[in-house]
Design an enzyme around this catalytic site. Structure first.
Site, short mmCIF file in Angstrom:
data_model
loop_
_atom_site.label_atom_id
_atom_site.label_comp_id
_atom_site.label_asym_id
_atom_site.label_seq_id
_atom_site.Cartn_x
_atom_site.Cartn_y
_atom_site.Cartn_z
N GLU A 49 5.98 5.79 65.01
CA GLU A 49 5.09 5.11 64.66
C GLU A 49 4.48 4.12 64.55
OE1 GLU A 49 4.58 8.29 61.67
OE2 GLU A 49 5.01 10.30 63.69
N GLU A 60 9.27 12.03 73.69
CA GLU A 60 9.57 12.02 74.82
C GLU A 60 9.24 10.63 75.88
OE1 GLU A 60 7.85 13.74 73.51
OE2 GLU A 60 8.08 15.58 74.38
N CYS A 99 3.16 12.61 77.27
CA CYS A 99 4.96 12.46 77.21
C CYS A 99 5.18 13.03 79.42
CB CYS A 99 5.16 13.96 76.49
SG CYS A 99 5.63 12.29 75.05
N1 THU Z 1 5.09 13.72 69.57
C1 THU Z 1 6.12 13.19 70.31
O1 THU Z 1 7.30 12.49 69.62
N2 THU Z 1 6.58 14.41 71.53
C2 THU Z 1 5.25 15.75 71.15
O2 THU Z 1 5.55 15.53 72.58
C3 THU Z 1 4.15 15.24 70.88
C4 THU Z 1 4.24 14.18 69.57
C5 THU Z 1 5.11 12.91 67.64
C6 THU Z 1 3.99 12.14 68.10
C7 THU Z 1 3.62 11.98 66.24
O3 THU Z 1 4.50 10.83 66.15
C8 THU Z 1 3.70 13.14 65.75
O4 THU Z 1 4.94 13.81 66.78
C9 THU Z 1 3.10 14.05 65.47
O5 THU Z 1 1.88 14.19 66.27
#
Ligand code: THU
Length: 145
Positions: A49, A60, A99
């Protein structure tokens, strides 16, 4: 391609381990992804993040970027995605729209339809990528073979 249960469990464990390295101080939602290739290699990623929230990168997406940076162009046979077990409703975590498109790129390059193991609290949902992203736009649209 059917993935033996043992390999599936190992892939899920790899995704979980990757999720522990996530940098997710804003959402506190750690995601892990593990990509399995046809030569047995596993490449993982976790979400990263950013203080500028919208710039955050998903697990992903990071795994795909890592694999492509290592020179992989296809051969993707399966993917495991894990999220925190104590958050949300416990339903299997499915890749976000972006993703799915990222996964589609590397899958289409090798003409595979990887099975996505979406891990939940009480179940693992196994879904082919083509079902998560039907009628996908991909490399073949730009570069017909
Ligand atoms: N997130 C992922 O890493 N992969 C996904 O397919 C859905 C969401 C992450 C993004 C963000 O850092 C956190 O999950 C909350 O949305």
């Amino acid at each position: 391609m059917r993935i033996p249960d043992e390999q599936k469990e190992a892939l899920i464990a790899s995704a979980r381990a990757a999720g522990e390295k996530a940098y997710a101080p804003y959402s506190d939602y750690q995601v892990g992804a593990a990509l399995l290739f046809d030569d047995g290699a596993v490449i993982t990623g976790s979400n990263v993040e950013n203080a500028s929230y919208g710039l955050s990168l998903c697990a992903e997406t990071n795994a795909v970027a890592k694999a492509m940076n290592e020179g992989r162009r296809g051969g993707l046979v399966a993917v495991a995605v894990t999220g925190p077990l104590n958050k949300g409703d416990g339903a299997p975590i499915t890749p976000c729209g972006r993703c799915r498109q990222m996964l589609n790129e590397i899958a289409q390059l090798g003409n595979t339809d990887p099975i996505i193991f979406c891990v939940g609290k009480n179940e693992v949902r196994s879904v082919p990528l083509s079902e998560l992203l039907p009628h996908a736009f991909g490399p073949a649209h730009l570069n017909p073979s």
